[in-house]
Scaffold this motif. Structure first.
Motif, PDB file in Angstrom:
ATOM      1  N   ALA A  93     -16.849  12.748 -33.902  1.00  0.00           N
ATOM      2  CA  ALA A  93     -16.036  12.071 -35.326  1.00  0.00           C
ATOM      3  C   ALA A  93     -14.735  11.714 -34.444  1.00  0.00           C
ATOM      4  O   ALA A  93     -14.259  12.412 -33.500  1.00  0.00           O
ATOM      5  N   ALA A  94     -14.377  10.421 -34.824  1.00  0.00           N
ATOM      6  CA  ALA A  94     -13.005   9.918 -33.971  1.00  0.00           C
ATOM      7  C   ALA A  94     -11.643  10.645 -34.294  1.00  0.00           C
ATOM      8  O   ALA A  94     -10.646  10.278 -33.966  1.00  0.00           O
ATOM      9  N   THR A  95     -11.866  11.356 -35.341  1.00  0.00           N
ATOM     10  CA  THR A  95     -10.785  12.205 -35.815  1.00  0.00           C
ATOM     11  C   THR A  95     -10.205  13.381 -34.886  1.00  0.00           C
ATOM     12  O   THR A  95      -9.268  13.942 -35.287  1.00  0.00           O
ATOM     13  N   GLY A  96     -11.020  13.596 -33.841  1.00  0.00           N
ATOM     14  CA  GLY A  96     -10.769  14.583 -33.045  1.00  0.00           C
ATOM     15  C   GLY A  96     -11.417  15.968 -33.689  1.00  0.00           C
ATOM     16  O   GLY A  96     -11.039  16.958 -32.773  1.00  0.00           O
ATOM     17  N   ARG A  97     -11.947  16.139 -34.752  1.00  0.00           N
ATOM     18  CA  ARG A  97     -12.268  17.494 -35.251  1.00  0.00           C
ATOM     19  C   ARG A  97     -13.654  17.779 -34.701  1.00  0.00           C
ATOM     20  O   ARG A  97     -14.242  16.661 -34.150  1.00  0.00           O
ATOM     21  N   ALA A  98     -14.170  18.906 -34.666  1.00  0.00           N
ATOM     22  CA  ALA A  98     -15.434  19.477 -34.244  1.00  0.00           C
ATOM     23  C   ALA A  98     -16.632  18.887 -35.189  1.00  0.00           C
ATOM     24  O   ALA A  98     -16.324  18.605 -36.194  1.00  0.00           O
ATOM     25  N   GLY A  99     -17.455  18.616 -34.433  1.00  0.00           N
ATOM     26  CA  GLY A  99     -18.952  18.177 -35.241  1.00  0.00           C
ATOM     27  C   GLY A  99     -19.199  16.729 -35.007  1.00  0.00           C
ATOM     28  O   GLY A  99     -18.564  16.022 -34.261  1.00  0.00           O
ATOM     29  N   LEU A 100     -20.296  16.386 -35.429  1.00  0.00           N
ATOM     30  CA  LEU A 100     -20.748  15.043 -35.070  1.00  0.00           C
ATOM     31  C   LEU A 100     -20.287  13.959 -36.148  1.00  0.00           C
ATOM     32  O   LEU A 100     -19.866  14.377 -37.235  1.00  0.00           O
ATOM     33  N   LEU A 101     -20.316  12.718 -35.694  1.00  0.00           N
ATOM     34  CA  LEU A 101     -19.748  11.864 -36.567  1.00  0.00           C
ATOM     35  C   LEU A 101     -20.794  11.843 -37.895  1.00  0.00           C
ATOM     36  O   LEU A 101     -21.778  11.643 -37.898  1.00  0.00           O
ATOM     37  N   PRO A 102     -19.947  11.640 -38.834  1.00  0.00           N
ATOM     38  CA  PRO A 102     -20.481  11.578 -40.225  1.00  0.00           C
ATOM     39  C   PRO A 102     -21.348  10.082 -40.669  1.00  0.00           C
ATOM     40  O   PRO A 102     -20.676   9.387 -40.630  1.00  0.00           O
ATOM     41  N   VAL A 103     -22.417  10.245 -40.891  1.00  0.00           N
ATOM     42  CA  VAL A 103     -23.323   9.210 -41.100  1.00  0.00           C
ATOM     43  C   VAL A 103     -24.000   9.042 -42.407  1.00  0.00           C
ATOM     44  O   VAL A 103     -24.662  10.105 -42.919  1.00  0.00           O
ATOM     45  N   VAL A 104     -23.670   8.173 -43.368  1.00  0.00           N
ATOM     46  CA  VAL A 104     -24.478   7.977 -44.541  1.00  0.00           C
ATOM     47  C   VAL A 104     -24.890   6.710 -44.378  1.00  0.00           C
ATOM     48  O   VAL A 104     -24.392   5.784 -43.811  1.00  0.00           O
ATOM     49  N   PHE A 105     -26.002   6.483 -45.311  1.00  0.00           N
ATOM     50  CA  PHE A 105     -26.209   4.900 -45.712  1.00  0.00           C
ATOM     51  C   PHE A 105     -26.114   4.721 -47.263  1.00  0.00           C
ATOM     52  O   PHE A 105     -26.210   5.515 -48.111  1.00  0.00           O
ATOM     53  N   VAL A 106     -25.379   3.718 -47.629  1.00  0.00           N
ATOM     54  CA  VAL A 106     -25.033   3.101 -48.798  1.00  0.00           C
ATOM     55  C   VAL A 106     -25.645   1.879 -49.338  1.00  0.00           C
ATOM     56  O   VAL A 106     -25.405   0.922 -48.598  1.00  0.00           O
TER      57      VAL A 106
END
Length: 135
Positions: A93-106
């Motif tokens: 994630a670009a926020t600098g938080r740990a974890g993968l970039l959150p991806v959703v489909f809308v």
């Protein structure tokens, strides 16, 4: 959508279902990404995306629904390829938080829907707000 299937979109398979086999060797189905997993789960914290996200006091019925997949054809393939890329390249994630970039489909409704452009934008803003504010 909670997951995407490894199914290549072609003119012959514009409608498919969860019955598409993971092993497509003796079928007309093909993998969108050869060698990749059969099914890839979302990287988004779906438990944080509670409904309704639209704040519309003048409407009584719930109009937003979550589905288990992005549908068929190109929607699923785009979602699968995006999730596969984020997971295989470990895109954070670009926020600098740990974890993968959150991806959703809308899926957004078409021009004849009861949802105005402003309401659609508000809904997408609400989704994005939740995704970048993950604990």
């Amino acid at each position: 959508a909670f997951a995407a299937a490894n199914v290549l979109a072609t003119e012959h398979n514009y409608i498919w279902s969860a019955d598409v086999p993971c092993d497509k060797t003796n079928s007309t189905w093909r993998n969108a990404v050869p060698g990749a997993a059969c099914l890839v789960p979302t990287t988004a914290p779906m438990h944080k995306l509670t409904l309704p996200l639209l704040r519309r006091p003048h409407r009584l019925e719930q109009e937003e629904i979550w589905s288990r997949d992005a549908g068929s054809y190109y929607c699923n393939e785009v979602y699968f390829r995006t999730l596969h890329a984020v997971r295989s390249k470990q895109i954070g994630a670009a926020t600098g938080r740990a974890g993968l970039l959150p991806v959703v489909f809308v899926h957004m409704p078409g021009s004849g829907a009861r949802l105005s452009l402003a309401e659609g934008a508000e809904f997408l803003r609400s989704v994005a707000e939740v995704l970048v504010d993950v604990d």
